[in-house]
Scaffold this motif. Structure first.
Motif, mmCIF file in Angstrom:
data_model
loop_
_atom_site.group_PDB
_atom_site.id
_atom_site.type_symbol
_atom_site.label_atom_id
_atom_site.label_comp_id
_atom_site.label_asym_id
_atom_site.label_seq_id
_atom_site.Cartn_x
_atom_site.Cartn_y
_atom_site.Cartn_z
ATOM 1 N N ARG A 29 15.977 5.005 2.516
ATOM 2 C CA ARG A 29 15.674 4.284 3.761
ATOM 3 C C ARG A 29 15.192 5.248 4.838
ATOM 4 N NH1 ARG A 29 17.433 -0.946 3.485
ATOM 5 N NH2 ARG A 29 19.012 -1.253 1.881
ATOM 6 N N LYS A 30 15.879 6.363 4.909
ATOM 7 C CA LYS A 30 15.523 7.381 5.894
ATOM 8 C C LYS A 30 14.124 7.925 5.591
ATOM 9 C CE LYS A 30 17.842 11.118 8.302
ATOM 10 N NZ LYS A 30 17.977 12.488 7.792
ATOM 11 N N ALA A 31 13.859 8.113 4.303
ATOM 12 C CA ALA A 31 12.554 8.647 3.902
ATOM 13 C C ALA A 31 11.424 7.720 4.335
ATOM 14 C CB ALA A 31 12.525 8.845 2.384
ATOM 15 N N ILE A 61 12.042 5.498 -7.957
ATOM 16 C CA ILE A 61 11.320 4.218 -8.067
ATOM 17 C C ILE A 61 12.227 3.125 -8.656
ATOM 18 C CG2 ILE A 61 9.385 2.998 -9.170
ATOM 19 C CD1 ILE A 61 8.412 4.590 -6.792
ATOM 20 N N PRO A 62 13.009 3.421 -9.709
ATOM 21 C CA PRO A 62 13.894 2.371 -10.230
ATOM 22 C C PRO A 62 14.872 1.833 -9.167
ATOM 23 C CG PRO A 62 13.710 4.159 -11.807
ATOM 24 C CD PRO A 62 13.030 4.635 -10.552
ATOM 25 N N LEU A 63 15.450 2.727 -8.360
ATOM 26 C CA LEU A 63 16.361 2.281 -7.312
ATOM 27 C C LEU A 63 15.601 1.507 -6.217
ATOM 28 C CD1 LEU A 63 19.351 2.408 -6.323
ATOM 29 C CD2 LEU A 63 18.624 4.302 -4.866
ATOM 30 N N ALA A 64 14.415 1.972 -5.915
ATOM 31 C CA ALA A 64 13.585 1.281 -4.922
ATOM 32 C C ALA A 64 13.281 -0.146 -5.396
ATOM 33 C CB ALA A 64 12.296 2.049 -4.667
ATOM 34 N N GLU A 65 13.073 -0.268 -6.714
ATOM 35 C CA GLU A 65 12.865 -1.582 -7.327
ATOM 36 C C GLU A 65 14.085 -2.472 -7.140
ATOM 37 O OE1 GLU A 65 10.987 -3.290 -10.338
ATOM 38 O OE2 GLU A 65 9.602 -2.743 -8.766
ATOM 39 N N GLN A 66 15.260 -1.929 -7.490
ATOM 40 C CA GLN A 66 16.489 -2.730 -7.455
ATOM 41 C C GLN A 66 16.855 -3.165 -6.050
ATOM 42 O OE1 GLN A 66 19.381 -0.193 -9.360
ATOM 43 N NE2 GLN A 66 18.051 0.001 -11.149
ATOM 44 N N THR A 67 16.590 -2.312 -5.077
ATOM 45 C CA THR A 67 17.006 -2.597 -3.705
ATOM 46 C C THR A 67 15.937 -3.326 -2.899
ATOM 47 O OG1 THR A 67 16.159 -0.426 -3.074
ATOM 48 C CG2 THR A 67 18.514 -0.573 -3.569
ATOM 49 N N GLY A 68 14.735 -3.436 -3.476
ATOM 50 C CA GLY A 68 13.653 -4.075 -2.734
ATOM 51 C C GLY A 68 12.916 -3.107 -1.823
ATOM 52 N N LEU A 69 13.395 -1.873 -1.737
ATOM 53 C CA LEU A 69 12.709 -0.895 -0.881
ATOM 54 C C LEU A 69 11.306 -0.578 -1.400
ATOM 55 C CD1 LEU A 69 15.672 1.533 -0.067
ATOM 56 C CD2 LEU A 69 14.542 -0.067 1.488
ATOM 57 N N ILE A 70 11.035 -0.964 -2.647
ATOM 58 C CA ILE A 70 9.700 -0.749 -3.210
ATOM 59 C C ILE A 70 8.652 -1.553 -2.424
ATOM 60 C CG2 ILE A 70 9.759 -2.619 -4.914
ATOM 61 C CD1 ILE A 70 8.260 0.896 -5.481
ATOM 62 N N ILE A 71 9.088 -2.603 -1.738
ATOM 63 C CA ILE A 71 8.107 -3.404 -0.981
ATOM 64 C C ILE A 71 7.494 -2.580 0.159
ATOM 65 C CG2 ILE A 71 7.703 -5.539 0.346
ATOM 66 C CD1 ILE A 71 8.143 -6.088 -2.638
ATOM 67 N N PRO A 72 8.307 -2.037 1.083
ATOM 68 C CA PRO A 72 7.690 -1.179 2.104
ATOM 69 C C PRO A 72 7.055 0.083 1.528
ATOM 70 C CG PRO A 72 10.108 -1.180 2.315
ATOM 71 C CD PRO A 72 9.745 -2.273 1.355
ATOM 72 N N ILE A 73 7.672 0.656 0.493
ATOM 73 C CA ILE A 73 7.097 1.873 -0.102
ATOM 74 C C ILE A 73 5.728 1.552 -0.721
ATOM 75 C CG2 ILE A 73 7.347 3.581 -1.956
ATOM 76 C CD1 ILE A 73 10.409 3.479 -1.477
ATOM 77 N N GLY A 74 5.687 0.436 -1.443
ATOM 78 C CA GLY A 74 4.434 0.025 -2.084
ATOM 79 C C GLY A 74 3.327 -0.258 -1.080
ATOM 80 N N LYS A 75 3.720 -0.803 0.081
ATOM 81 C CA LYS A 75 2.712 -1.050 1.120
ATOM 82 C C LYS A 75 2.161 0.268 1.648
ATOM 83 C CE LYS A 75 4.089 -5.593 2.687
ATOM 84 N NZ LYS A 75 4.831 -6.399 3.660
ATOM 85 N N ARG A 91 8.658 -5.775 -9.028
ATOM 86 C CA ARG A 91 9.180 -6.379 -7.800
ATOM 87 C C ARG A 91 8.049 -6.689 -6.810
ATOM 88 N NH1 ARG A 91 14.603 -6.363 -5.706
ATOM 89 N NH2 ARG A 91 14.503 -7.386 -3.681
ATOM 90 N N GLN A 92 7.036 -5.832 -6.782
ATOM 91 C CA GLN A 92 5.891 -6.086 -5.901
ATOM 92 C C GLN A 92 5.100 -7.303 -6.369
ATOM 93 O OE1 GLN A 92 4.722 -1.738 -6.288
ATOM 94 N NE2 GLN A 92 3.741 -2.243 -4.373
#
Ligand code: C2E
Ligand code: CA
Ligand code: CA
Ligand code: CA
Length: 278
Positions: free
Chosen positions: A31-33, A77-91, A120-121
């Motif tokens: 999140r901080k990243a 990336i797997p954790l970003a997927e599970q937590t949904g953080l992949i959405i902002p990261i992917g953007k 997830r995206q």
């Protein structure tokens, strides 16, 4: 026995607790990243094996920690997927890739940059809108962007993926199925979906010289791609044997350490410029 299983339980629950603590820490750091912009987008050249020319590049995210070390995408990336953080990261990844295309166009107008899109995206209903908006605002041709999706999403959410692929193709974006051969997509799916390329997973390329099984798989994927009129790209090419085998068998697009590792943007541009003057 009872006592033993109790202590085993305690042991497991301790391990579980540690595991979930570790994940929580990683999630907070992630999140901080995002807030502090600790990501970089590298580009790995994708070559035409017959001509030696760079025709594409795959965008690969890098997380540069505050101490200067890098955390591999396989670790977050797997954790970003599970937590949904992949959405902002992917953007962020898409926006950055489009910015890069804008610069790269000055050196090589037909270079495509391919961007990894995780399951997830795909499930995010705003994905297409976001992609088309970013491309529109930048003014780059959509033809310069490619999306890479993994086989799994074709089966898990066939209808929505089909629609997404149609929308994407309508505006001129091309697509690849990533890590092909590791999932279970059937011929009939592939035939019905508007896809442009198959990417042969690097696990099949790795031991091509020794492993007859891998040879057979690679040949089968190439044959399948040709009969479906799809392009085929090999990843993880590390030696000349692999490159020759692929070219001899009509897979003429490839990426791998034999040609280049993923590079910071500046270095990638230097390579393109050097190629132009070679
Ligand atoms: P992938 O999409 O299959 O990407 C190819 C991986 O193979 C990259 O690892 C690349 O650096 C590595 N590679 C390329 N050539 C060679 C080679 O010759 N030998 C070896 N050993 N490896 C090679 P990387 O960059 O660590 O990325 C790992 C995975 O993380 C990617 O696998 C992808 O699934 C995910 N990923 C990376 N960037 C993004 C991103 O921006 N968005 C999403 N959603 N996922 C990403
Ligand atoms: Ca990929
Ligand atoms: Ca891949
Ligand atoms: Ca992979």
């Amino acid at each position: 026995a009872k006592k033993g299983s109790k202590s085993k339980l305690r042991f497991y629950s301790k391990a579980l607790k540690e595991e979930s603590m570790r994940r929580l820490e990683l999630e907070n750091a992630l999140r901080k990243a995002i807030d502090e912009n600790q990501f970089e987008l590298f580009l790995q050249p994708i070559m035409n094996l017959a001509t030696g020319v760079i025709t594409k590049a795959e965008a690969l995210i890098r997380w540069r920690m505050p101490d200067g070390s890098y955390t591999s995408p396989d670790q977050f990336i797997p954790l970003a997927e599970q937590t949904g953080l992949i959405i902002p990261i992917g953007k962020w990844v898409l926006s950055r890739a489009v910015e890069m295309v804008k610069v790269v166009l000055q050196h090589q107008p037909d270079l495509k940059v391919s961007v990894n899109i995780s399951p997830r995206q795909i499930a995010d209903r705003q994905l297409f809108e976001f992609v088309s908006k970013v491309i529109d605002h930048s003014g780059i041709p959509a033809q310069n962007i490619e999306l890479e999706l993994t086989e799994g999403v074709l089966i898990d959410s066939y209808d929505r993926v089909k629609k997404l692929l149609e929308q994407v193709r309508d505006i001129g974006i091309s697509t690849s199925i990533d890590d092909f051969g590791t999932g279970y997509s059937s011929l009939s799916y592939l035939q019905k979906l508007p896809i442009d390329n198959l990417k042969i997973d690097r696990s099949f390329v790795y031991d091509l010289e020794q492993n007859e099984n891998d040879k057979a798989i690679v040949l089968a994927v190439i044959a399948m791609a040709r009969s479906l009129k799809l392009g085929v790209i090999a990843e993880g090419v590390e030696n000349q044997y692999q490159a020759d085998f692929l070219l001899d068998n009509k897979c003429d697009i490839a990426q791998g350490y034999l040609f280049s590792k993923p590079l910071p943007f500046e270095q990638f541009c230097d390579l393109l410029i050097a190629q132009k003057h070679a």
